[in-house]
Design an enzyme around this catalytic site. Structure first.
Site, PDB file in Angstrom:
ATOM      1  N   ASP A  31      42.183   4.265  40.587  1.00  0.00           N
ATOM      2  CA  ASP A  31      41.809   2.741  41.035  1.00  0.00           C
ATOM      3  C   ASP A  31      43.303   2.465  42.061  1.00  0.00           C
ATOM      4  OD1 ASP A  31      40.465   0.575  41.006  1.00  0.00           O
ATOM      5  OD2 ASP A  31      40.704   0.362  38.866  1.00  0.00           O
ATOM      6  N   ASP A  85      33.100  -3.649  41.841  1.00  0.00           N
ATOM      7  CA  ASP A  85      32.636  -3.029  40.566  1.00  0.00           C
ATOM      8  C   ASP A  85      31.215  -3.562  40.256  1.00  0.00           C
ATOM      9  OD1 ASP A  85      35.011  -1.886  40.031  1.00  0.00           O
ATOM     10  OD2 ASP A  85      35.536  -3.232  38.217  1.00  0.00           O
TER      11      ASP A  85
END
Ligand code: NAG
Ligand code: NAG
Ligand code: NAG
Ligand code: NAG
Ligand code: NAG
Length: 422
Positions: A171, A233
């Site tokens: 990430d 997301d």
């Protein structure tokens, strides 16, 4: 309209350019990812979409990110036909570690939730012939404020390698743009130096575009990552899936050139098995992901997967398109009020005529009827094609370029046809 041959020609030309460009980079930097992995879009399971940061197991034992969960996914893949269908990677996302590193500076798996550690889980997964993935962030913290890898790239890379990790999702929360632009390369290099090949999943373009508000530079990302997130997301809600699919539709011209074996755009997880989509919505998500040659990473409680979800997740006609070795990203067209995706793929007749798929997506609340003249959308040869209705699982007609296909797509649903040259 472009013919399939033209789409293909553009695709292959841009691939040749990419390879020439990659060769230049090798001369320049000396290091590139080049790990030989992810020649097909990865398939598997990842915890985030459904479990998110499910670290409070006393409070919610049924939604708990722990050893039992991960082993149960490996068992489900092994016993219920997922593995045979190609599902391979089982990936633990954020929230797996203790809140602090140990006295030697090492990351430690949460002692209550992962009491036997990650090597135990890796061994269990490997014994079933499956592969194991984990997660970190390039900052001091992960996105959920667990310890991240900044300042520890080599140490963490060695730790992941010692646990026999096969896939690392990385990430990009909480860092400055100037750091972002080299951190993914630096961590990738540290992974490479462990000698253990690991699929390297980056979020670099996403953070560049949506957090730092600058265009993502895919030529800079492609040589260093096996796949990369482009957009927000995904969540178990159709509104969110809709915006994701629209993003790929609108940005096709910018994305398709960088998409192919070993380096994929990643629209994030499939949300089937979460009881949050109608059958039509589920067909839309799997069909468009197959057309995009996107990774098929599910995120759900395997016990919640309905027979209908499973029939889609294990539909081998669909998976054949999703896992096609050419890995071409389908091209979108607006046809009346439908989105039409067109994708050339294998098998070929001789070395000349590709098979290809058409997927019609209806986001509206009414049936949409269209007549599609095939000569306008790809068939420029005199060959005949055998047409498979992918969701019905049967061959419905034979066509040539002189024909049209008629389709009436139900509200919020998708119809997918695969045309094999006869
Ligand atoms: C878990 O959730 C319960 C109920 O919301 C809360 O009381 C408890 O403090 C939480 N535990 C942790 C470790 O966050
Ligand atoms: C490391 O990178 C080199 C190319 O730069 C590549 O040949 C090698 O296979 C990579 N090794 C691993 C373990 O990824
Ligand atoms: C994108 O990255 C490539 C490779 O690092 C570089 O040559 C190019 O100048 C960059 N493009 C932009 C617009 O920054
Ligand atoms: C298709 O057949 C017609 C005549 O039947 C011919 O004129 C044409 O050149 C053929 N096209 C191709 C692409 O083979
Ligand atoms: C399509 O062609 C194949 C091969 O010639 C034949 O077996 C099949 O019956 C045809 N299907 C239809 C629906 O006409």
């Amino acid at each position: 309209m472009d013919s399939i041959q033209e789409i293909l020609h553009t695709m292959l030309t841009s691939h040749r350019l990419l390879h020439a460009y990659i060769a230049l980079l090798i001369l320049d930097n000396g290091w590139l990812l080049d790990n030989g992995l992810a020649k097909l879009p990865p398939m598997g399971w990842m915890s985030w979409g459904w479990y998110m940061c499910a670290d409070n197991c006393t409070h919610n034992p049924n939604k708990c990110l722990d050893e039992k969960l991960i082993l149960s996914v490996a068992d489900a893949f092994y016993t219920e036909g997922y593995q045979e269908a190609g599902y391979e990677y089982i990936i633990i996302d954020d929230c797996w570690s203790e809140r602090t590193r140990d006295e030697f500076g090492s990351l430690v798996p949460d002692r209550k939730r992962f009491p036997r550690g990650m090597k135990y889980i890796a061994d269990y997964i490997h014994k079933r012939g499956l592969k194991f993935g984990m997660y970190t962030n390039i900052a001091y913290d992960t996105c959920m404020r667990y310890p991240g890898s900044r300042g520890y790239f080599e140490k963490d890379a060695k730790l992941f390698a010692s646990w026999d990790v096969d896939y690392l999702k990385v990430d990009g929360c909480f860092v400055a743009e100037s750091y972002l632009d080299h951190a993914y390369i630096d961590l990738g290099k540290a992974l490479n130096e462990t000698g253990r090949p690991m699929v390297y999943s980056c979020s670099w373009p996403y953070y560049k575009l949506f957090i730092h508000k600058h265009a993502a530079n895919y030529s800079a990302v492609l040589p260093y990552c096996n796949l990369w997130r482009n957009y927000h997301d995904i969540m178990p809600a159709f509104g969110n899936i809709y915006y994701t699919l629209k993003f790929y539709e609108k940005n096709y011209e910018n994305l398709y050139k960088f998409h192919g074996p070993g380096h994929w755009n990643d629209p994030d997880m499939l949300m089937l098995g979460t009881h949050s989509l109608t059958p039509g919505m589920s067909r839309i998500q799997v069909a468009v992901y197959a057309m995009l040659s996107a990774p098929w990473i599910i995120s759900c409680d395997m016990n919640m997967v309905t027979p209908f979800d499973k029939s889609l997740l294990l539909n081998m006609n669909l998976i054949a398109v999703a896992q096609d070795p050419l890995g071409i990203m389908a091209k979108p067209y607006q046809v009346s009020r439908l989105t039409l995706w067109v994708k050339p793929h294998m098998p070929m007749k001789g070395d000349k005529y590709h098979s290809f798929s058409f997927t019609f997506v209806n986001f509206e609340d009414k049936f949409q009827y269209v007549t599609l003249p095939l000569s306008k959308y790809g068939i420029s040869t005199n060959e005949s094609y055998h047409v498979l209705d992918v969701f019905a699982g049967k061959f419905v007609l034979n066509v040539t370029r002189k024909d049209s296909i008629e389709v009436d797509v139900p509200p919020v649903d998708a119809v997918m046809y695969t045309l094999y040259p006869l």
